[in-house]
Design an enzyme around this catalytic site. Structure first.
Site, PDB file in Angstrom:
ATOM      1  N   GLY A 141       0.524  -1.111   0.533  1.00 21.96           N
ATOM      2  CA  GLY A 141      -0.263  -0.247   0.085  1.00 21.96           C
ATOM      3  C   GLY A 141       0.522   0.679   0.172  1.00 21.96           C
ATOM      4  CB  SER A 143       0.285   4.164  -5.525  1.00 23.14           C
ATOM      5  OG  SER A 143       1.333   3.753  -6.010  1.00 23.14           O
ATOM      6  CD  GLU A 258       8.202  -2.675  -7.410  1.00 19.27           C
ATOM      7  OE1 GLU A 258       8.241  -1.536  -6.608  1.00 19.27           O
ATOM      8  OE2 GLU A 258       6.715  -2.902  -8.188  1.00 19.27           O
ATOM      9  CB  SER A 382       5.869   6.514 -15.339  1.00 23.51           C
ATOM     10  OG  SER A 382       6.875   7.955 -14.536  1.00 23.51           O
ATOM     11  CD  GLU A 384       5.844   9.428 -18.980  1.00 20.69           C
ATOM     12  OE1 GLU A 384       5.931   9.066 -18.221  1.00 20.69           O
ATOM     13  OE2 GLU A 384       5.406   8.938 -20.164  1.00 20.69           O
TER      14      GLU A 384
HETATM   15  C1  LIG Z   1      -0.104  -3.039 -12.848  1.00 17.42           C
HETATM   16  C2  LIG Z   1       0.238  -1.989 -12.029  1.00 17.42           C
HETATM   17  C3  LIG Z   1       0.495  -2.842 -10.798  1.00 17.42           C
HETATM   18  C4  LIG Z   1       0.480  -1.969  -9.474  1.00 17.42           C
HETATM   19  N1  LIG Z   1       1.009  -1.838  -8.249  1.00 17.42           N
HETATM   20  C5  LIG Z   1       0.823  -1.247  -7.507  1.00 17.42           C
HETATM   21  C6  LIG Z   1       1.041  -1.941  -5.791  1.00 17.42           C
HETATM   22  O1  LIG Z   1       0.627  -2.972  -5.981  1.00 17.42           O
HETATM   23  N2  LIG Z   1       1.487  -0.750  -4.973  1.00 17.42           N
HETATM   24  C7  LIG Z   1       1.027   0.581  -5.156  1.00 17.42           C
HETATM   25  O2  LIG Z   1       0.743   1.066  -3.816  1.00 17.42           O
HETATM   26  N3  LIG Z   1       1.310   0.739  -6.280  1.00 17.42           N
HETATM   27  C8  LIG Z   1       0.744   0.523  -7.623  1.00 17.42           C
HETATM   28  N4  LIG Z   1       0.812   0.655  -8.772  1.00 17.42           N
HETATM   29  C9  LIG Z   1       1.245   1.966  -8.534  1.00 17.42           C
HETATM   30  C10 LIG Z   1       2.320   2.887  -9.536  1.00 17.42           C
HETATM   31  O3  LIG Z   1       3.311   2.735  -8.526  1.00 17.42           O
HETATM   32  C11 LIG Z   1       1.931   4.152  -9.828  1.00 17.42           C
HETATM   33  O4  LIG Z   1       1.090   4.005 -10.968  1.00 17.42           O
HETATM   34  C12 LIG Z   1       2.882   4.741 -10.533  1.00 17.42           C
HETATM   35  O5  LIG Z   1       3.601   5.250  -9.059  1.00 17.42           O
HETATM   36  C13 LIG Z   1       2.079   6.081 -10.877  1.00 17.42           C
HETATM   37  O6  LIG Z   1       2.152   7.022 -10.233  1.00 17.42           O
HETATM   38  P1  LIG Z   1       0.279   7.562 -10.168  1.00 17.42           P
HETATM   39  O7  LIG Z   1      -0.683   6.321 -11.320  1.00 17.42           O
HETATM   40  O8  LIG Z   1      -0.339   7.967  -9.602  1.00 17.42           O
HETATM   41  O9  LIG Z   1       0.475   8.613 -11.496  1.00 17.42           O
HETATM   42  P2  LIG Z   1       0.825  10.055 -11.905  1.00 17.42           P
HETATM   43  O10 LIG Z   1       1.925  10.004 -10.107  1.00 17.42           O
HETATM   44  O11 LIG Z   1      -0.302  10.867 -11.255  1.00 17.42           O
HETATM   45  O12 LIG Z   1       1.475  10.589 -13.053  1.00 17.42           O
HETATM   46  C14 LIG Z   1       0.928  10.590 -13.825  1.00 17.42           C
HETATM   47  C15 LIG Z   1       1.301  10.935 -15.219  1.00 17.42           C
HETATM   48  O13 LIG Z   1       3.006  12.591 -15.290  1.00 17.42           O
HETATM   49  C16 LIG Z   1       3.521  11.729 -15.062  1.00 17.42           C
HETATM   50  N5  LIG Z   1       4.856  11.983 -14.436  1.00 17.42           N
HETATM   51  C17 LIG Z   1       4.378  12.836 -13.595  1.00 17.42           C
HETATM   52  N6  LIG Z   1       5.320  13.033 -12.426  1.00 17.42           N
HETATM   53  C18 LIG Z   1       6.543  13.641 -13.374  1.00 17.42           C
HETATM   54  C19 LIG Z   1       7.865  14.068 -13.135  1.00 17.42           C
HETATM   55  N7  LIG Z   1       7.901  15.010 -12.387  1.00 17.42           N
HETATM   56  N8  LIG Z   1       7.421  14.709 -14.295  1.00 17.42           N
HETATM   57  C20 LIG Z   1       7.271  14.137 -15.429  1.00 17.42           C
HETATM   58  N9  LIG Z   1       6.071  12.756 -15.672  1.00 17.42           N
HETATM   59  C21 LIG Z   1       5.707  12.747 -14.681  1.00 17.42           C
HETATM   60  C22 LIG Z   1       3.671   9.721 -14.565  1.00 17.42           C
HETATM   61  O14 LIG Z   1       4.996   9.360 -16.052  1.00 17.42           O
HETATM   62  C23 LIG Z   1       2.057   9.863 -15.678  1.00 17.42           C
HETATM   63  O15 LIG Z   1       2.903   9.821 -17.066  1.00 17.42           O
HETATM   64  C24 LIG Z   1       0.268  -0.012  -9.961  1.00 17.42           C
HETATM   65  C25 LIG Z   1       0.551  -0.021 -10.859  1.00 17.42           C
HETATM   66  C26 LIG Z   1       0.111  -0.363 -12.018  1.00 17.42           C
HETATM   67  C27 LIG Z   1       0.371  -0.295 -13.424  1.00 17.42           C
END
Ligand SMILES: Cc1cc2nc3c(=O)[nH]c(=O)nc-3n(C[C@H](O)[C@H](O)[C@H](O)COP(=O)(O)OP(=O)(O)OC[C@H]3O[C@@H](n4cnc5c(N)ncnc54)[C@H](O)[C@@H]3O)c2cc1C
Length: 400
Positions: A141, A143, A258, A382, A384
């Site tokens: 937990g 995100s 990881e 991600s 980015e």
């Molecule tokens: C299949 C899968 C499994 C997952 N499992 C888990 C889990 O078990 N536990 C958990 O806690 N999380 C999990 N996650 C979540 C994952 O860690 C987040 O999705 C990831 O960290 C991105 O955060 P966000 O989705 O909030 O996107 P955001 O951080 O909101 O980003 C949105 C977009 O903006 C871009 N962006 C954000 N900040 C910047 C920056 N500073 N510069 C340039 N671009 C930027 C990102 O690259 C993305 O394209 C999982 C995600 C996926 C896809």
């Protein structure tokens, strides 16, 4: 330069090969990447949780553990055989070559176990064998709706009340939450200090009153992850890992564990994809097509270059240096994996993008891979964010 394995690694690979020949479950013949499909969510919103981690996959993970092949670098009591780092690399490559996964749920063995071994107390370390064997299913937990890439902004609160913490807030994208028994929950324990300095890590039993899990549907219709809501959830104070407000250091450890594993898996997955592309080209009678041969050969060439770069990063990592190559590897393998899956879909022809098992060849396998391949470019940081790290740590550009 001629890269070759030494006699010890060759003997190690042979021993592993003999074990795999005897024990690998027949279900893997269905193809690599079976994992990650998750249970299906029907239009009624109900989840078929049974196939998230099928029974045969649970038995397979336990068999690996019992024979010392789950995490070869660990000692036998933790499901290993004290293997060296290079032998670990041989192990991961051999599994990928055979398109065999060791587990269908990575958080327990991949993140929780190394974090508890590094930061947990003696009582907490006792949770590790069951996590590695897969007897306990864990979720992570981290995100939240407003804290993903900017993880330090997390807002789920834990307030101390005598010998317990009271937790309130929401997590999202929590993989396996719907089947997990335990969760590593990162919480804010001090809102009055800079955001990195007020985070703690709690071990939370998922059947504690006040926890609600709502499965989220992937693009592929499967439900690999969920939203998790915490309302006045009581957690014993001894469930804290490390010190109060020291959680950020642990997140960095967890994420390093990881990412250190992700590049190997990324390259191995890519190798496996290239092999699968060859299979599909042969099945479709396209293996004599000059364009198809060139495209697949180019992917092989790129995958091989990435593997060579991975070895370089691995050598630094094995000597204790941080390896910024991992960020590049994570980004490049996941982006290239997406391209390979799209190409596989194209090679299948008209029904390639069809999910309908009645129409799509191989029951929509490639389209499912393609949908899931987007996830690899996001989870674990991600593309980015990896580019930001490369800009800063490899190219020496100023912090964005
Ligand atoms: C299949 C899968 C499994 C997952 N499992 C888990 C889990 O078990 N536990 C958990 O806690 N999380 C999990 N996650 C979540 C994952 O860690 C987040 O999705 C990831 O960290 C991105 O955060 P966000 O989705 O909030 O996107 P955001 O951080 O909101 O980003 C949105 C977009 O903006 C871009 N962006 C954000 N900040 C910047 C920056 N500073 N510069 C340039 N671009 C930027 C990102 O690259 C993305 O394209 C999982 C995600 C996926 C896809």
């Amino acid at each position: 330069m001629h890269l070759t394995w030494g006699p010890e690694e060759v003997a190690f690979r042979e021993e592993l090969g003999a074990f795999l020949d005897e024990h690998v479950p027949p279900e893997f013949e269905r193809g690599f990447d079976y994992a990650g499909e998750g249970g299906e969510v029907g239009d009624d919103g109900q989840l078929d949780a049974d196939n998230i981690i099928p029974d045969w996959a649970r038995r397979w993970q336990a068999t690996l553990f019992d024979h010392g092949w789950m995490i070869p670098a660990y000692p036998p009591e933790l499901g290993g055989r004290n293997a060296t780092l290079v032998q670990t690399l041989v192990y991961l490559e051999e599994l990928a070559r055979r398109r065999v996964l060791r587990s269908f749920h990575y958080p327990g063995y991949g993140i929780v176990s190394p974090s508890l071994l590094e930061f947990g107390n003696e009582e907490q370390k006792k949770l590790v064998p069951a996590a590695v064997r897969g007897d306990t299913i864990w979720c992570i937990g981290m995100s939240e709706p407003n804290a993903g890439s900017d993880l330090a902004g997390l807002q789920t609160r834990a307030t101390r009340d005598g010998d317990r913490f009271i937790v309130n807030g929401q997590k999202v994208w929590t993989s396996y939450a719907m089947v997990a028994q335990k969760c590593f929950v990162y919480v804010r324990t001090d809102a009055d200090v800079p955001k990195h300095k007020g985070i703690s890590l709690l071990i939370v039993d998922m059947d504690t009153p006040g926890i609600e899990v709502r499965p989220l549907r992937h693009l592929s219709r499967s439900a690999g992850f969920a939203e998790v809501f915490f309302t006045d959830v009581e957690v014993p104070a001894e469930n804290i890992v490390g010190e109060v407000n020291d959680g950020w250091r642990i997140t960095q450890g967890s994420l390093a564990h990881e990412r250190a594993g992700l590049w190997v898996e990324g390259v191995c997955r890519l190798d496996a994809s290239v092999l699968s592309l060859i299979d599909v080209a042969q099945r479709r009678g396209l293996d004599q097509d000059a364009g198809v041969r060139r495209d697949i050969a180019t992917m092989y060439e790129q995958a091989s270059s990435l593997r060579a770069l991975g070895y370089k990063g691995f050598a630094s990592f094995a000597q204790g240096s941080s390896a910024p190559e991992h960020s590049y590897m994570k980004m490049a393998t996941s982006e290239m994996g997406k391209a390979a899956c799209e190409y596989g879909m194209q090679l299948q022809g008209a029904y390639g993008p069809v999910m309908d098992p009645e129409r799509g060849e191989e029951n929509g396998r490639w389209v499912n891979y393609f949908f899931m391949s987007f996830a690899n470019t996001i989870a674990g940081g991600s593309s980015e964010i990896q580019r930001n790290i490369i800009a800063q740590r490899v190219l020496g550009l100023p912090r964005s």
